[in-house]
Each structure stands twice: as C-alpha cells, then as structure tokens.
Design a protein around this motif. Structure first.
Motif, PDB file in Angstrom:
ATOM      1  N   HIS A 172       0.816  -1.217   0.000  1.00 34.73           N
ATOM      2  CA  HIS A 172       0.000   0.000   0.000  1.00 34.73           C
ATOM      3  C   HIS A 172       0.849   1.266   0.000  1.00 34.73           C
ATOM      4  O   HIS A 172       0.483   2.274  -0.620  1.00 34.73           O
ATOM      5  CB  HIS A 172      -0.980  -0.007   1.167  1.00 34.73           C
ATOM      6  N   CYS A 173       2.008   1.239   0.667  1.00 34.41           N
ATOM      7  CA  CYS A 173       2.842   2.444   0.708  1.00 34.41           C
ATOM      8  C   CYS A 173       3.493   2.734  -0.641  1.00 34.41           C
ATOM      9  O   CYS A 173       3.512   3.884  -1.096  1.00 34.41           O
ATOM     10  CB  CYS A 173       3.910   2.299   1.787  1.00 34.41           C
ATOM     11  N   ALA A 229       9.975   1.381   0.076  1.00 33.15           N
ATOM     12  CA  ALA A 229       8.603   1.125   0.501  1.00 33.15           C
ATOM     13  C   ALA A 229       8.394  -0.360   0.721  1.00 33.15           C
ATOM     14  O   ALA A 229       7.323  -0.896   0.451  1.00 33.15           O
ATOM     15  CB  ALA A 229       7.622   1.659  -0.547  1.00 33.15           C
ATOM     16  N   ILE A 288       9.229   4.996   3.403  1.00 32.34           N
ATOM     17  CA  ILE A 288       7.828   5.181   3.779  1.00 32.34           C
ATOM     18  C   ILE A 288       7.312   3.852   4.319  1.00 32.34           C
ATOM     19  O   ILE A 288       7.779   2.788   3.927  1.00 32.34           O
ATOM     20  CB  ILE A 288       7.001   5.644   2.557  1.00 32.34           C
ATOM     21  N   GLY A 289       6.387   3.931   5.272  1.00 34.33           N
ATOM     22  CA  GLY A 289       5.751   2.714   5.759  1.00 34.33           C
ATOM     23  C   GLY A 289       6.256   2.205   7.088  1.00 34.33           C
ATOM     24  O   GLY A 289       5.862   1.128   7.518  1.00 34.33           O
TER      25      GLY A 289
END
Length: 369
Positions: free
Chosen positions: A13-14, A127, A361-362
């Motif tokens: 999802h990220c 990610a 990210i994440g």
C-alpha cells in the motif's frame, strides 16, 4: 541501463500510494516488486486475519472505502483485492517478479540492481515495509526436538499444527488473536506476555480508533514526542478481545519469555507489574479522550494476575507447538548505502535519510501517529 526519476521498492500500500502521488505530479518512476502486488498480504497472513482498523479508516491517496460495511474490518484477501484494484485504477508502473539485489550510490544518484536488470535514478523510495522478516529471538534455537515452531507469517490456521498444547510468545495484536483462535480450536494455550498496549475495541459506544482519530491523538507529529525511539518501537495495540476474556476462557498467562535452558522455558516474574503498567497507560489515554469529549466515560477493571508459572518443561509433552509472535523486522540486506544504525535500522528524519534522494515510507510513526 534504463533511467527514471524515482525507483520505488515495494508494491504494497505504501509503494502504490507513493506511485499515485508521483504520477499526480507527472514524475516518471517505476515500482519494483519481488512478488506480486500486495505480496505480503498474499503470502504472510493467516486465514482469519482482519485489519485492526475499521473499514471507514481504510484510505489511500485517491481512494476511500466505499463498501456497505464501514464499521467492519477487512480480511487479508479483501486487502489484497483492494490493492490490486488500486494499482489498476492508478495504472501504477509496477514490475512484478523483480527482486532488488542492491542499491548503491553512484554519481548524483543511485544504481538499483535487480534480478531482471539495473536501474539508475536520482531518487529512491524504500517502501518495502517494516514487517518483512519475523523477529524470532535466539532462544528459539534451544527448543527441544519434536516441538514445532511457527511464526505468524507462516501460520494459516489451527489445522496445520500438530495436536497438543500451544505456547504463544508475545501478547501484542498477533499473539492475542492467535492465542484466542487456537484456544477456541480446543487446544490448551499458554500465552507469554511482555510489554504490551492494552486498549478496548470500543469505548463510549464507538470504535477506539474513532476516538483516537477525532481527538487528534493520531495527528501527533514525530517531532512533538519526548522519546521518539520508544514511540516508534511500542508494541502494536491488542485491539482484540481482552486478557480477561482469554483468561476466563482458560488461556494460561505467563510472564515474558526470559530464555530456554535444559528444555525448560523460563518466564519473567514481572507479569503483574507489566499488566499494571499497561492499565496505567490505558487510563492516561482514556483521560485524554475524555478531556477532548468534555465528560468522563467508563473505566475498565484493572488486570488481575493471580498465578503465573515461572517455568514450563517443554520436554513433558504438554506443549507441541510454539508460536513466535515476537514481531517483525525489515529486510534491507541489499541496501548498500550508509544510512543504517548498528541494528540495521534506517536512520531518518520523518522518512528523509541523510543521503540526498533516499527516502523511506511505511515505518511506524513515520511523521504522525
């Protein structure tokens, strides 16, 4: 060697959200994924798993839940389907079946090598997630022969385990859910409890996450907390049932696993203190919610620990399986850029590393709770 502005590593999802945002700004990029879109959701989730967050809270850039059950909780299969649809709708440039083997600095950017070719880009976004590899403690090597060991990433359902008692190590969200499922399957279960975050599923008639969202608790920034390292390493919220429900149903509680010696699992004697601390933190959180709401709400009875074993002989036949619900860690063995600490964790400031053009990210509490 193909060039692009940004290489995103990971199509969960990220990674897909980052792709959506870059596409909206006409930034050319590619998303490299070792398996398929939502690979971890396909391969590392047990059959009955549900998200901890209610459906109305499931949102990504350009996407919000539109189904008929906003207060329900998505299953792993539903999350996989959602991410597939999200990738299709955004036309994300995902290269599946492409495993990254190294990321290195080169000139003013980075060289990303994969088993399917090499990319050059001035910017790279990691990610790949914080929950790639199960974090099993060294004591797992001391488990006597004949006892099965499994992590939540490999567990699917009670039927895959041998008959007999189960020792679940870890009382965060995964450990609590699996202890409950295994006990309901008819197996004797012992749950080893370390530091945890106790939280009710509902409070004052609403999901607890509604209160955390509405009261602004989830909006707290990473630069507003006193101890960021600790905040980022707090165990996941239980948010399923309660210890009271588990113990009244017959699940036996023990303290944190201290080690295994001579075939005997040794537990800490601090379980009452650990539970008292969790109750204290819960009370503080509910006080924050009540202050925002302008009135006092219900309070929950303190956790009562009557007896807890300090040892369990794993050679006695009482335990046939150990479930290591002891968390996860990222797999960055391919990252050849000096941005990690001695424990292999990426050092960053809200997702920005010290190496220009390298971002992530994440991870937990990246910028806001």
């Amino acid at each position: 060697m193909p060039d692009t502005t940004t290489v995103i590593i990971g199509a969960g999802h990220c990674g897909l959200a980052m792709s959506h945002c870059l596409a909206a700004r006409s930034v050319d990029h590619v998303v490299l994924e070792r398996g398929e879109v939502a690979h971890s959701w396909r391969t590392q989730r047990w059959d009955s798993l549900r998200l901890l967050t209610p459906n109305w809270m499931t949102r990504l850039p350009g996407y919000a839940y539109r189904g008929a059950d906003p207060d329900g909780y998505l299953s792993a299969r539903q999350v996989t389907a959602m991410l597939e649809d999200y990738a299709d709708a955004s036309a994300a440039p995902v290269l599946t079946g492409t495993t990254v083997t190294s990321v290195q600095k080169a000139g003013g950017g980075y060289v990303v090598r994969t088993d399917g070719g090499t990319w050059r880009a001035p910017t790279v976004v990691l990610a790949c997630g914080a929950a790639t590899l199960p974090a099993v403690p060294p004591s797992a090597r001391l488990v006597p022969a004949g006892i099965a060991s499994v992590t939540p990433a490999a567990y699917r359902n009670p039927g895959q385990l041998p008959q007999g008692g189960v020792l679940v190590i870890g009382a965060s969200a995964s450990g609590i859910q699996l202890a409950d499922e295994l006990h309901r399957s008819g197996r004797p279960v012992t749950l080893a409890v370390g530091e945890h975050v106790r939280m009710p599923r509902t409070y004052r008639g609403r999901d607890i996450l509604w209160w955390l969202d509405a009261s602004g608790v989830l909006d707290q920034r990473y630069d507003e907390v006193d101890d960021l390292v600790r905040a980022r390493n707090v165990p996941s919220m239980q948010l399923v049932g309660s210890r009271g429900a588990l113990t009244s149903a017959g699940v036996r509680l023990a303290g944190r696993l201290a080690g295994i010696a001579g075939g005997v699992a040794q537990f800490s004697g601090s379980l009452p203190n650990v539970c008292a601390l969790a109750d204290l933190k819960l009370g503080r959180l509910l006080d924050t919610i009540d202050a925002w709401a302008g009135s006092a709400g219900e309070r929950f009875a303190p956790t009562i620990v009557r007896t807890a074993p300090l040892g369990l002989d794993l050679r006695s036949g009482e335990i046939s399986t150990i479930v290591w619900a002891t968390g996860y860690r990222p797999d960055l063995s391919w990252l050849d850029v000096p941005v990690t600490d001695r424990r292999g964790r990426v050092v960053h400031d809200g997702g920005v590393t010290a190496c220009p053009g390298l971002y992530l990210i994440g991870l937990p509490f990246l910028r806001r709770r």
